[in-house]
Design a protein around this motif. Structure first.
Motif, PDB file in Angstrom:
ATOM      1  N   GLY A 187       9.039 -33.952  23.299  1.00  0.00           N
ATOM      2  CA  GLY A 187       9.266 -32.846  22.376  1.00  0.00           C
ATOM      3  C   GLY A 187      10.446 -31.962  22.722  1.00  0.00           C
ATOM      4  O   GLY A 187      10.689 -30.968  22.021  1.00  0.00           O
ATOM      5  N   ALA A 188      11.205 -32.292  23.780  1.00  0.00           N
ATOM      6  CA  ALA A 188      12.345 -31.460  24.163  1.00  0.00           C
ATOM      7  C   ALA A 188      13.559 -31.785  23.297  1.00  0.00           C
ATOM      8  O   ALA A 188      13.721 -32.907  22.798  1.00  0.00           O
ATOM      9  N   ASP A 189      14.417 -30.797  23.103  1.00  0.00           N
ATOM     10  CA  ASP A 189      15.699 -31.016  22.442  1.00  0.00           C
ATOM     11  C   ASP A 189      16.723 -31.470  23.477  1.00  0.00           C
ATOM     12  O   ASP A 189      16.523 -31.306  24.686  1.00  0.00           O
ATOM     13  N   LEU A 190      17.824 -32.050  23.004  1.00  0.00           N
ATOM     14  CA  LEU A 190      18.841 -32.571  23.909  1.00  0.00           C
ATOM     15  C   LEU A 190      19.846 -31.470  24.226  1.00  0.00           C
ATOM     16  O   LEU A 190      20.552 -30.977  23.340  1.00  0.00           O
ATOM     17  N   MET A 191      19.908 -31.094  25.508  1.00  0.00           N
ATOM     18  CA  MET A 191      20.847 -30.074  25.954  1.00  0.00           C
ATOM     19  C   MET A 191      22.200 -30.724  26.245  1.00  0.00           C
ATOM     20  O   MET A 191      22.283 -31.897  26.653  1.00  0.00           O
ATOM     21  N   LEU A 192      23.266 -29.969  26.071  1.00  0.00           N
ATOM     22  CA  LEU A 192      24.611 -30.514  26.256  1.00  0.00           C
ATOM     23  C   LEU A 192      24.887 -30.998  27.682  1.00  0.00           C
ATOM     24  O   LEU A 192      25.614 -31.980  27.861  1.00  0.00           O
ATOM     25  N   PRO A 193      24.342 -30.359  28.740  1.00  0.00           N
ATOM     26  CA  PRO A 193      24.581 -30.907  30.080  1.00  0.00           C
ATOM     27  C   PRO A 193      24.034 -32.320  30.256  1.00  0.00           C
ATOM     28  O   PRO A 193      24.439 -33.037  31.164  1.00  0.00           O
ATOM     29  N   GLY A 194      23.090 -32.730  29.412  1.00  0.00           N
ATOM     30  CA  GLY A 194      22.536 -34.068  29.514  1.00  0.00           C
ATOM     31  C   GLY A 194      23.261 -35.090  28.663  1.00  0.00           C
ATOM     32  O   GLY A 194      22.844 -36.249  28.617  1.00  0.00           O
ATOM     33  N   THR A 246      31.502 -30.702  17.081  1.00  0.00           N
ATOM     34  CA  THR A 246      32.070 -31.285  18.294  1.00  0.00           C
ATOM     35  C   THR A 246      32.999 -30.292  18.990  1.00  0.00           C
ATOM     36  O   THR A 246      32.961 -30.135  20.219  1.00  0.00           O
ATOM     37  N   ALA A 247      33.830 -29.601  18.207  1.00  0.00           N
ATOM     38  CA  ALA A 247      34.761 -28.633  18.790  1.00  0.00           C
ATOM     39  C   ALA A 247      34.006 -27.505  19.493  1.00  0.00           C
ATOM     40  O   ALA A 247      34.403 -27.045  20.572  1.00  0.00           O
ATOM     41  N   GLU A 248      32.906 -27.059  18.895  1.00  0.00           N
ATOM     42  CA  GLU A 248      32.123 -25.973  19.492  1.00  0.00           C
ATOM     43  C   GLU A 248      31.442 -26.435  20.788  1.00  0.00           C
ATOM     44  O   GLU A 248      31.284 -25.653  21.725  1.00  0.00           O
ATOM     45  N   MET A 249      31.019 -27.711  20.826  1.00  0.00           N
ATOM     46  CA  MET A 249      30.410 -28.231  22.054  1.00  0.00           C
ATOM     47  C   MET A 249      31.385 -28.171  23.224  1.00  0.00           C
ATOM     48  O   MET A 249      31.057 -27.720  24.324  1.00  0.00           O
ATOM     49  N   LEU A 250      32.615 -28.644  22.969  1.00  0.00           N
ATOM     50  CA  LEU A 250      33.625 -28.651  24.023  1.00  0.00           C
ATOM     51  C   LEU A 250      34.043 -27.232  24.393  1.00  0.00           C
ATOM     52  O   LEU A 250      34.276 -26.923  25.563  1.00  0.00           O
ATOM     53  N   ALA A 251      34.149 -26.357  23.375  1.00  0.00           N
ATOM     54  CA  ALA A 251      34.540 -24.969  23.635  1.00  0.00           C
ATOM     55  C   ALA A 251      33.486 -24.238  24.470  1.00  0.00           C
ATOM     56  O   ALA A 251      33.805 -23.333  25.244  1.00  0.00           O
ATOM     57  N   MET A 272      30.225 -27.594  27.327  1.00  0.00           N
ATOM     58  CA  MET A 272      29.078 -28.503  27.379  1.00  0.00           C
ATOM     59  C   MET A 272      27.855 -27.820  27.982  1.00  0.00           C
ATOM     60  O   MET A 272      27.161 -28.348  28.845  1.00  0.00           O
ATOM     61  N   LYS A 273      27.586 -26.599  27.507  1.00  0.00           N
ATOM     62  CA  LYS A 273      26.397 -25.862  27.927  1.00  0.00           C
ATOM     63  C   LYS A 273      25.628 -25.419  26.694  1.00  0.00           C
ATOM     64  O   LYS A 273      26.214 -25.145  25.652  1.00  0.00           O
ATOM     65  N   GLY A 274      24.309 -25.338  26.822  1.00  0.00           N
ATOM     66  CA  GLY A 274      23.472 -24.920  25.710  1.00  0.00           C
ATOM     67  C   GLY A 274      22.851 -26.108  25.005  1.00  0.00           C
ATOM     68  O   GLY A 274      23.012 -27.267  25.391  1.00  0.00           O
ATOM     69  N   LYS A 275      22.105 -25.813  23.919  1.00  0.00           N
ATOM     70  CA  LYS A 275      21.440 -26.874  23.162  1.00  0.00           C
ATOM     71  C   LYS A 275      22.422 -27.529  22.216  1.00  0.00           C
ATOM     72  O   LYS A 275      23.075 -26.857  21.413  1.00  0.00           O
ATOM     73  N   GLY A 276      22.513 -28.861  22.284  1.00  0.00           N
ATOM     74  CA  GLY A 276      23.458 -29.576  21.441  1.00  0.00           C
ATOM     75  C   GLY A 276      22.831 -30.235  20.244  1.00  0.00           C
ATOM     76  O   GLY A 276      23.458 -30.327  19.179  1.00  0.00           O
ATOM     77  N   PHE A 277      21.565 -30.688  20.373  1.00  0.00           N
ATOM     78  CA  PHE A 277      20.941 -31.450  19.299  1.00  0.00           C
ATOM     79  C   PHE A 277      19.455 -31.092  19.191  1.00  0.00           C
ATOM     80  O   PHE A 277      18.751 -31.026  20.208  1.00  0.00           O
ATOM     81  N   LEU A 317      22.702 -32.634  45.605  1.00  0.00           N
ATOM     82  CA  LEU A 317      22.101 -31.309  45.594  1.00  0.00           C
ATOM     83  C   LEU A 317      22.591 -30.487  44.419  1.00  0.00           C
ATOM     84  O   LEU A 317      21.858 -29.696  43.839  1.00  0.00           O
ATOM     85  N   GLN A 318      23.862 -30.671  44.060  1.00  0.00           N
ATOM     86  CA  GLN A 318      24.395 -29.926  42.928  1.00  0.00           C
ATOM     87  C   GLN A 318      23.871 -30.480  41.617  1.00  0.00           C
ATOM     88  O   GLN A 318      23.735 -29.767  40.644  1.00  0.00           O
ATOM     89  N   ARG A 319      23.553 -31.763  41.582  1.00  0.00           N
ATOM     90  CA  ARG A 319      23.019 -32.339  40.357  1.00  0.00           C
ATOM     91  C   ARG A 319      21.701 -31.685  39.962  1.00  0.00           C
ATOM     92  O   ARG A 319      21.399 -31.527  38.803  1.00  0.00           O
ATOM     93  N   VAL A 320      20.909 -31.320  40.959  1.00  0.00           N
ATOM     94  CA  VAL A 320      19.605 -30.755  40.668  1.00  0.00           C
ATOM     95  C   VAL A 320      19.715 -29.451  39.887  1.00  0.00           C
ATOM     96  O   VAL A 320      18.824 -29.083  39.143  1.00  0.00           O
ATOM     97  N   ASP A 321      20.831 -28.754  40.044  1.00  0.00           N
ATOM     98  CA  ASP A 321      20.954 -27.435  39.435  1.00  0.00           C
ATOM     99  C   ASP A 321      21.598 -27.448  38.049  1.00  0.00           C
ATOM    100  O   ASP A 321      21.897 -26.410  37.502  1.00  0.00           O
ATOM    101  N   VAL A 322      21.833 -28.625  37.435  1.00  0.00           N
ATOM    102  CA  VAL A 322      22.569 -28.673  36.174  1.00  0.00           C
ATOM    103  C   VAL A 322      21.610 -28.730  35.006  1.00  0.00           C
ATOM    104  O   VAL A 322      21.107 -29.783  34.675  1.00  0.00           O
ATOM    105  N   GLY A 323      21.256 -27.606  34.396  1.00  0.00           N
ATOM    106  CA  GLY A 323      20.563 -27.547  33.109  1.00  0.00           C
ATOM    107  C   GLY A 323      19.173 -28.167  33.113  1.00  0.00           C
ATOM    108  O   GLY A 323      18.753 -28.827  34.043  1.00  0.00           O
ATOM    109  N   ASP A 324      18.453 -27.965  31.996  1.00  0.00           N
ATOM    110  CA  ASP A 324      17.106 -28.484  31.866  1.00  0.00           C
ATOM    111  C   ASP A 324      17.084 -29.995  31.726  1.00  0.00           C
ATOM    112  O   ASP A 324      16.193 -30.666  32.229  1.00  0.00           O
TER     113      ASP A 324
END
Length: 567
Positions: A109-116, A153-158, A161-166, A221-228
């Motif tokens: 049920g999760a939405d796709l976040m841009l970091p993913g 697409t332009a807003e995603m890159l701007a 690549m953070k936040g909810k994308g889809f 270790l840094q991968r663990v901290d990237v977004g939901d």
């Protein structure tokens, strides 16, 4: 939208006029479909069904079915293809890729976040906010989700690549997919650009010391901290099948000492949920490699978990699916099925069984038995693969819990409400209490009756399990069916460690009669065996002599047919 079960309101065949209107609407919604594809999509003569459903949130949805599979769903007059349709027409929608470990989150049920979202070297498809898109997994062009872009697409890159994308509407492994034939996504080779993108992503993983092309770090270790829904899930997926395999996968192009150091850091950074995922995978592959034989199939998924995976759990640890990222054992098995390790089917309504295992799968062949399990036991298990597994009847002990009314009697001996005692311990405490208080009453024997009944079951090679109440006996009944035919029904086999499907198969071979398993009415996870004719004589011999179960735990043996000459 379909992450939880929905309610079906109606199911009818589509009319001719509605079929023509649907074809027109599909042509308008998906203009890149050719005339031949459109005719194939909405055929002229094949039966199409229209199903009206309510989602778990109360939304009214119309689903169009063709050939047992949902092909379209309609919400507020907008048409959306299902994953079954996208597997036939993979280029119907603009596609965005994500990591395989993200899929269970989307199905939940999760939405796709841009970091993913994986950024391809060729760039994203150009979409606007509200565009219907497909979601694929890296390395396979077959879509696994249908989603609506929440920004262009332009807003995603701007946005870096953070936040909810889809906003995800439907996924492979959700309840709409389960309404079809539950087939798995095909393996579709990526386009040339996707292939270059995959190689680029692999190069980034191997080149530990270089700057990555995309915004993800290659440090675990840094991968663990990237977004939901970021590479945290991908890192979790990488350690699912054991500590050794993670070191091997991440050792490409680096020195052995550096690989060991990275592996140790990744292990230390794991969350409790990731550790439970790893434990489930370890016990899963251990059970398939050492416990399950081809002759055991089909095998109930509940039996596989209880009798095979639990026994592979290391000492001091305990399997708990609620503490994993899967939450349900069926979701875990669906993930394994997606990796083509095994195949699960619903042989009866509500009863799922493992029907096929790919014993030559690389993950099974590469798995090694953990050090905590002796090599002698592993050799013994391997040696016993060619013979039937010997059944050992469980040891069952009646216990008693201290109730509120009886608490004053047991307080002096240091027991509290809920303390669990055996009958001998109760007898000893009562005798000491009577002696201490100089009480003698030969007629008062109601002490055990006022205590809360419990029972302890100990299966061979497992820790004792204490359950409330008295254990239910194996219940054997005779029922009358049409044409005056009789059937024998057996319940509660699971409580004694017996697999109902195995019992049904053995009985079927012995008496040469049809045997099936079906859910017990009024229960969720219990099944019963049903076999034609009065077969109590054969059952009594099997349960009492072969399985050596005490007669007091079997109910209904007196209903056996009387032997004698027929008049």
């Amino acid at each position: 939208m379909f992450s939880r079960a929905f309610r079906v309101r109606s199911n009818t065949a589509i009319k001719g006029s509605d079929r023509r209107k649907l074809r027109t609407d599909v042509a308008a919604a998906f203009p890149n479909l050719s005339a031949e594809q459109l005719t194939e999509f909405i055929p002229n003569k094949e039966e199409l069904n229209v199903i009206k459903i309510y989602s778990h949130k109360g939304e009214a949805v119309t689903v169009y079915m063709n050939n047992r599979n949902p092909i379209l769903f309609e919400i507020e007059k907008a048409l959306y293809p299902t994953v079954y349709t996208l597997w036939v027409y993979p280029d119907l929608l603009p596609a965005f890729s994500t990591w395989p470990a993200v899929l269970p989150k989307l199905a939940g049920g999760a939405d796709l976040m841009l970091p993913g979202v994986v950024v391809p070297s060729s760039g994203f498809p150009q979409v606007e906010q509200g565009t219907l898109c497909a979601v694929t997994l890296l390395g396979n062009r077959a879509p696994v989700a249908v989603a609506v872009a929440t920004m262009s697409t332009a807003e995603m890159l701007a946005a870096g690549m953070k936040g909810k994308g889809f906003a995800v509407l439907h996924t492979y492994m959700d309840h709409l997919w389960e309404y079809g034939d539950k087939s798995c996504p095909p393996t579709l080779a990526p386009l040339v650009t996707d292939s270059a993108e995959k190689e680029s992503a692999e190069d980034e993983e191997e080149m530990e010391g270089k700057e990555p092309v995309i915004s993800f770090s290659t440090d675990p270790l840094q991968r663990v901290d990237v977004g939901d829904l970021s590479l945290k899930e991908r890192d979790s997926c990488a350690i699912l099948i054991g500590k050794e395999e993670l070191g091997e996968n991440r050792a490409a192009g680096t020195a052995e000492d550096a690989s060991t150091e990275v592996q140790q850091e990744a292990e230390d950074s794991r969350t409790p949920q990731e550790q439970m995922d790893a434990l489930f995978n370890q016990c899963f592959f251990h059970a398939l490699k050492c416990k399950v034989k081809k002759s055991d199939l089909p095998l109930l998924t509940s039996t596989f978990l209880r009798s095979h995976m639990f026994s592979c759990c290391p000492a001091g640890q305990q399997l708990d699916i609620k503490k994993s990222s899967y939450k349900k054992f069926s979701k875990f098995l669906q993930c394994m099925q997606h990796q083509k390790i095994l195949q699960v089917r619903e042989l009866n309504k509500g009863v799922e069984s493992i029907v096929e295992v790919d014993w030559k799968h690389p993950d099974i062949k590469a798995f090694t038995v953990p050090e905590g399990f002796s090599s002698a036991s592993a050799a013994q298990e391997s040696k016993s693969e060619d013979r039937e597994q010997v059944y050992h009847a469980p040891e069952i002990i009646s216990l008693y819990g201290v109730s509120t009314k009886m608490l004053p009697l047991f307080q002096e001996s240091g027991h509290r409400k809920g303390s669990i005692l055996s009958s001998s311990e109760v007898r000893s405490i009562v005798i000491n209490y009577v002696k201490t208080n100089e009480l003698v009453d030969e007629t008062n024997k109601k002490c055990l009756e006022r205590l809360q009944p419990l029972h302890q079951v100990t299966f061979s090679g497992q820790e004792p399990v204490v359950r409330k109440g008295n254990i239910e006996p194996i219940d054997i009944t005779i029922a009358q069916r049409s044409s005056n035919k009789k059937v024998t029904i057996i319940k509660n086999l699971e409580l004694y460690g017996l697999d109902p499907q195995c019992v049904a198969n053995i009985l079927q071979q012995k008496v040469q009669a049809s045997a099936t398993i079906a859910p017990v009415p009024g229960t969720k996870d219990r099944v019963q065996v049903q076999i034609q004719g009065n077969q109590i004589h054969h059952l009594a011999k099997m349960l009492l002599e072969e399985y050596q179960l005490p007669r007091k735990y079997i109910q209904g043996l007196e209903k056996a047919p009387k032997l004698g000459r027929k008049k």
